[in-house]
Design an enzyme around this catalytic site. Structure first.
Site, short mmCIF file in Angstrom:
data_model
loop_
_atom_site.label_atom_id
_atom_site.label_comp_id
_atom_site.label_asym_id
_atom_site.label_seq_id
_atom_site.Cartn_x
_atom_site.Cartn_y
_atom_site.Cartn_z
N SER A 139 9.29 25.08 116.18
CA SER A 139 7.95 24.52 116.30
C SER A 139 7.09 25.48 117.08
CB SER A 139 7.99 23.19 117.06
OG SER A 139 6.66 22.76 117.37
N TYR A 152 11.10 17.79 123.78
CA TYR A 152 10.89 18.30 122.42
C TYR A 152 10.64 19.80 122.45
CZ TYR A 152 8.81 18.82 117.76
OH TYR A 152 8.52 19.22 116.50
#
Lengths: 263, 248
Positions: A139, A152
């Site tokens: 990401s 995350y």
């Protein structure tokens, strides 16, 4: 068709991005196994053109069972593995319980590890001219932080490092490993992020918040799952035979810019 | 104990802002500091600074300046200008002025002074966070700072161990440039509040923050440090350009 004759396994294959990848792979002529917790995944509608396999990426037994199935139906060979299964926890580290921390690492990091580990014997048997291809999901949050997504962000940074390590270790065996690093992609996870952020309060609607966020992007829009699938498809194909060990940021230009002050 | 006792330092573009902040800190650490700038010595420049009128973009001026220097310990390439334009708005004159100061100037100063530095001397270039990620409407500035980052690595590789070379990448430092930006905002107070919220450090930078890094890079504390970029931005670039909380 770019993937004719290839066999692919996509984890998170019923989720927002994973589902788009499965559909694209099928259109490109691949035989696709879509692995996810449930046949519905995070999207309920329709029945994609793939073989569904129930998979819990955090369970070694479940991962082994999936490969037993793939080996039995695909001549013990796999050309493409996409590790798209992932979850998000919208919290700072102070708010995150150890259980939540362990859970997100289990899915995003351990899952990528386990599913890749047991794929290797099948990937080595790939006859693909451009080598077997593993595509992980990192990401842009693995490079720079979004607020309130601490665990995350950390899992995605781990996936980036794991991607490079796998590329080094298994490149000599003809296995290419890359990661896609999406920015804001219009998926159920993104909707949850906006709602969970609580930004709908304070007289600001989620719609107006989303528009404001779109406007910060040089491309003035969120990505679509299909945009991710476009690059995954290329990386999976023989066109990408020299692409290995890289982190491919796909974010509409978002992270190319310094923070934009409101001047 | 002072970090830079018995050191000589040259700081380009040190009339004000970050360059002056670095010069002040170096002097406080015991270095003998020469400041360069275009034009005459500023009236209010303290007497302990030497001043050299010199234009870094002019090869002849740089050669003249270098001819009078021997055994320099610390070179800070700080002189730089900013042109607030996209490339389609940028003229050839803009290019010559900006790249002349920000890129060619660093090249000229390093070429002239590397042979005149003491063994183990330290070159500190001022890059920018804008050389890593783009600030809108600052195309040539962004590119010139990326040039500085690349040249920093090359100098470190080509000229170690004779000299060390590192770059500092400042974020938003409260200088005249930043003051001007806030002054023209639609709502200067709101602009400042917004800017603060984007900085995990909870404040904008001061020239002394950059000087603190420069002092360390100039000192023996960093004798194994070369070829690297050091971002000092209060955490700005560690977070995404998006922060939904700011859109409420």
């Amino acid at each position: 068709m770019m993937l004719a004759g290839k066999t692919a396994l996509v984890t998170g294959g019923r989720g927002g991005i994973g589902r788009a990848i499965c559909e694209r792979f099928a259109r490109e002529g691949a035989r696709v196994f879509a692995a996810d917790l449930t046949p519905a995944g995070s999207l309920a509608e329709g029945q994609p053109p793939d073989d569904f396999i129930q998979l819990d990426v955090t369970s070694e037994d479940s991962v082994r069972a999936v490969y037993d199935h793939v080996a039995a139906t695909a001549d013990s060979s796999l050309d493409i593995l996409v590790n798209a299964a992932g979850i998000e926890i919208e919290k700072t580290i102070e708010e995150t319980s150890l259980e939540e921390w362990n859970r997100i690492f289990a899915v995003n990091v351990t899952g990528t590890f386990l599913v890749s580990k047991y794929a290797l014997p099948l990937l080595r048997r790939s006859q693909a001219g451009g080598g077997a291809s593993v595509i992980n999901f990192g990401s842009y949050d693995g490079f720079i932080a979004d607020p309130g997504l601490a665990a995350y962000c950390a899992t995605k940074g781990a996936v980036h490092a794991l991607t490079r390590a796998m590329a080094c270790d298994h490149g000599p065996e003809g296995i290419r490993v890359n990661a896609i690093c999406p920015g804001y992609v219009d998926t159920p996870m993104l909707q949850s992020f906006f709602e969970g952020d609580g930004s709908g309060g304070d007289g600001c609607t989620i719609d107006s918040l989303q528009q404001a966020v779109r406007d910060v992007h040089p491309m003035r829009t969120f990505g679509k799952p299909e945009d991710m699938a476009n690059l995954v498809n290329w990386l999976a194909s023989d066109e990408a035979r020299y692409a290995a060990g890289q982190l491919w940021v796909l974010d509409g230009g978002l992270s190319a810019q310094v923070q934009q002050m409101k001047l | 104990m002072a970090m830079l006792e018995n050191n000589t330092a040259l700081v380009t573009g040190g009339r004000q802002g970050i360059g002056r902040g670095i010069a002040d800190r170096f002097a406080a650490e015991g270095a003998r500091v020469t400041i360069t700038g275009r034009g005459a010595r500023p009236d209010d420049l303290p007497a302990h600074f030497a001043w050299a009128s010199s234009d870094v973009s002019d090869p002849r001026a740089v050669a003249e300046l270098a001819a009078g220097i021997e055994g320099l310990d610390i070179l800070v390439n700080n002189a730089g200008i900013q042109v607030e334009k996209t490339i389609t708005e940028t003229s050839d004159v803009d290019w010559d002025e900006l790249m002349g100061a920000n890129a060619k100037g660093v090249f000229l100063m390093c070429r002239a002074l590397i042979p005149r530095m003491s063994h183990g001397g330290s070159i500190i270039n001022i890059g920018s966070i804008s050389g890593q990620t783009a600030d809108p409407g600052l195309a040539l500035y962004n590119a010139s700072k990326a040039f500085v980052h690349g040249l920093t690595r090359s100098i470190a590789v080509d000229h170690g161990p004779a000299v060390r070379c590192n770059a500092i990448c400042p974020g938003w430092i409260m200088t005249g440039m930043v003051d001007a930006a806030f002054a023209v905002a639609d709502n200067p107070e709101a602009a400042k509040t917004d800017a603060l919220a984007r900085h995990p450090a909870g404040r904008l930078g001061q020239p002394s923050d950059i000087a603190a890094m420069a002092a360390w890079l100039a000192s023996d504390q960093s004798s194994f440090t070369t070829g690297q970029l050091f971002t000092v931005d209060g955490g700005l670039t560690a977070s995404s350009p998006l922060n939904p909380g700011l859109f409420r």
